[in-house]
Design an enzyme around this catalytic site. Structure first.
Site, PDB file in Angstrom:
ATOM      1  N   ASN A 145       0.946  -1.169  -0.146  1.00 45.13           N
ATOM      2  CA  ASN A 145      -0.040  -0.028   0.101  1.00 45.13           C
ATOM      3  C   ASN A 145       0.990   1.393   0.041  1.00 45.13           C
ATOM      4  OD1 ASN A 145      -1.753   2.118   0.458  1.00 45.13           O
ATOM      5  ND2 ASN A 145      -2.299   1.198   2.525  1.00 45.13           N
ATOM      6  N   TRP A 146       1.057   1.779  -1.238  1.00 48.05           N
ATOM      7  CA  TRP A 146       2.087   2.914  -1.239  1.00 48.05           C
ATOM      8  C   TRP A 146       1.461   4.232  -0.660  1.00 48.05           C
ATOM      9  CZ3 TRP A 146       3.557   2.027  -7.145  1.00 48.05           C
ATOM     10  CH2 TRP A 146       4.690   0.564  -7.061  1.00 48.05           C
ATOM     11  N   LYS A 147       0.177   4.283  -0.229  1.00 43.31           N
ATOM     12  CA  LYS A 147      -0.401   5.511   0.296  1.00 43.31           C
ATOM     13  C   LYS A 147      -0.363   6.523  -0.484  1.00 43.31           C
ATOM     14  CE  LYS A 147      -0.087   2.946   4.735  1.00 43.31           C
ATOM     15  NZ  LYS A 147       0.107   3.215   6.247  1.00 43.31           N
ATOM     16  N   HIS A 150      -9.346   1.049   5.208  1.00 40.38           N
ATOM     17  CA  HIS A 150      -8.038   1.084   5.803  1.00 40.38           C
ATOM     18  C   HIS A 150      -8.508   2.192   7.069  1.00 40.38           C
ATOM     19  CE1 HIS A 150      -4.000   2.332   6.504  1.00 40.38           C
ATOM     20  NE2 HIS A 150      -3.684   1.214   5.975  1.00 40.38           N
ATOM     21  N   GLU A 178      -6.505   4.687   8.063  1.00 40.22           N
ATOM     22  CA  GLU A 178      -6.418   6.024   7.658  1.00 40.22           C
ATOM     23  C   GLU A 178      -7.944   6.652   6.977  1.00 40.22           C
ATOM     24  OE1 GLU A 178      -2.678   5.407   5.694  1.00 40.22           O
ATOM     25  OE2 GLU A 178      -1.826   4.657   7.455  1.00 40.22           O
ATOM     26  N   GLU A 217      -5.195  -4.956  10.501  1.00 41.13           N
ATOM     27  CA  GLU A 217      -4.345  -3.984  10.683  1.00 41.13           C
ATOM     28  C   GLU A 217      -4.673  -3.259  11.942  1.00 41.13           C
ATOM     29  OE1 GLU A 217      -2.300  -2.659   6.759  1.00 41.13           O
ATOM     30  OE2 GLU A 217      -3.842  -1.438   7.131  1.00 41.13           O
ATOM     31  N   GLY A 256       2.639   2.136  10.883  1.00 42.87           N
ATOM     32  CA  GLY A 256       3.729   3.211  10.920  1.00 42.87           C
ATOM     33  C   GLY A 256       4.431   3.713  11.869  1.00 42.87           C
ATOM     34  N   SER A 297       3.727  -2.310  10.473  1.00 44.04           N
ATOM     35  CA  SER A 297       5.086  -2.317  10.340  1.00 44.04           C
ATOM     36  C   SER A 297       6.049  -3.367  10.133  1.00 44.04           C
ATOM     37  CB  SER A 297       5.653  -2.132  11.891  1.00 44.04           C
ATOM     38  OG  SER A 297       5.226  -0.803  12.073  1.00 44.04           O
TER      39      SER A 297
HETATM   40  P1  13P Z   1       3.173   0.328   7.476  1.00 43.50           P
HETATM   41  O1  13P Z   1       3.646  -1.219   7.127  1.00 43.50           O
HETATM   42  O2  13P Z   1       4.090   1.357   7.331  1.00 43.50           O
HETATM   43  O3  13P Z   1       3.204   0.421   9.309  1.00 43.50           O
HETATM   44  O4  13P Z   1       1.693   0.500   6.858  1.00 43.50           O
HETATM   45  C1  13P Z   1       0.710  -0.713   7.290  1.00 43.50           C
HETATM   46  C2  13P Z   1      -0.579  -0.354   6.609  1.00 43.50           C
HETATM   47  O5  13P Z   1      -1.298   0.681   6.732  1.00 43.50           O
HETATM   48  C3  13P Z   1      -0.752  -0.873   5.175  1.00 43.50           C
HETATM   49  O6  13P Z   1      -1.806  -0.593   4.649  1.00 43.50           O
END
Ligand code: 13P
Length: 250
Positions: free
Chosen positions: A9-11, A95, A97, A167, A173, A213
């Site tokens: 997931n490149w966000k 997600h 976020e 998640e 993160g 992570s």
């Molecule tokens: P990280 O791997 O940066 O913790 O993010 C996980 C994530 O939100 C994947 O969708």
């Protein structure tokens, strides 16, 4: 048999040039056919170029979000049919976020899941508890509620289009990963919950990814757990070497 999947997931990272660079590194790193199914989810502006760049590879392209309506006056939004028209057949929904910063409620997410399925899209459905939930021992209840409110309206047949991603918000993160045991415990709980609500076969066949992570250093240990079928990778998916090391952790 359920599939092993590693999705990046490149966000909201990488402009067009950076995306192209990452893709070329990814292709260079992919020296052998991966054991797991591999997916990447770039930002909307880079979806089509990513789709074209990966056309002759086994890597699938996913969107990070979509709107639930078919079309219309929804300024700034993108529909399922728009994604499909550029070759994107998978979408990440729910997600944390999106839930936290864009007010995506369980109700909205149920509509999004339904809209994706109506368009025969594959859904990576994310769920997970916050730190306070875990501290107060409510994490199982929170997760059960998230699944109940946004996913359990779907038909038995639709489950073939669903990938789950656990998640825990406190591990996203933050550098803090759920322990392999904590991931296993939750994944087993989710499978049991699905078996109770639907049936054992659906529960056994759905892939449940862990996200939060995941890095080359901890992927192997986490993926080795019985009910963990891969990962949804944020930060570490932005470096081709790290992402491919995670992909090759099976
Ligand atoms: P990280 O791997 O940066 O913790 O993010 C996980 C994530 O939100 C994947 O969708």
């Amino acid at each position: 048999m359920r599939k092993n999947i590693v999705a990046g997931n490149w966000k909201m990272n990488n402009d067009l040039a950076e995306t192209e660079e990452l893709l070329s590194h990814l292709k260079m790193q992919m020296v052998k056919e991966p054991e797991a199914e591999v997916m990447v989810a770039p930002a909307f502006t880079n979806l089509y170029s990513t789709f074209k760049a990966l056309k002759d590879t086994p890597v699938k392209v996913a969107a990070q979000n979509m709107h639930q309506a078919k079309s219309g006056a929804y300024t700034g939004e993108v529909s399922a049919s728009m994604l499909k028209s550029i070759g994107v057949n998978t979408v990440i929904l729910g997600h944390s976020e999106r839930r936290a910063h864009f007010q995506e409620t369980s109700e909205i997410l149920a509509e999004k899941v339904n809209a994706a399925l109506e368009n025969e899209m594959e859904v990576i459905f994310c769920f997970g508890e916050e730190l306070e939930d875990r501290k107060s021992d409510k994490h199982f209840d929170v997760v059960a509620k998230q699944l109940q409110e946004s996913l359990y309206q779907i038909s038995e047949d639709a489950w073939s289009k669903i990938i789950l991603a656990y998640e825990p918000v406190w591990a996203i993160g933050t550098g803090e990963t759920a322990s392999p045991e904590q991931a296993q415990e939750m994944h087993a709980f989710v499978r049991k919950n699905i078996a109770d609500k639907y049936n054992q076969q659906i529960a056994d066949e759905v892939s449940i990814l862990y996200g939060g992570s995941v890095k080359p250093a901890n992927a192997k240990e986490i993926f080795a757990k019985e009910d963990v079928d891969g990962g949804l990778i944020g930060g570490a998916s932005l470096k081709a070497v790290d992402f491919m090391a995670i992909v090759n952790s099976f």
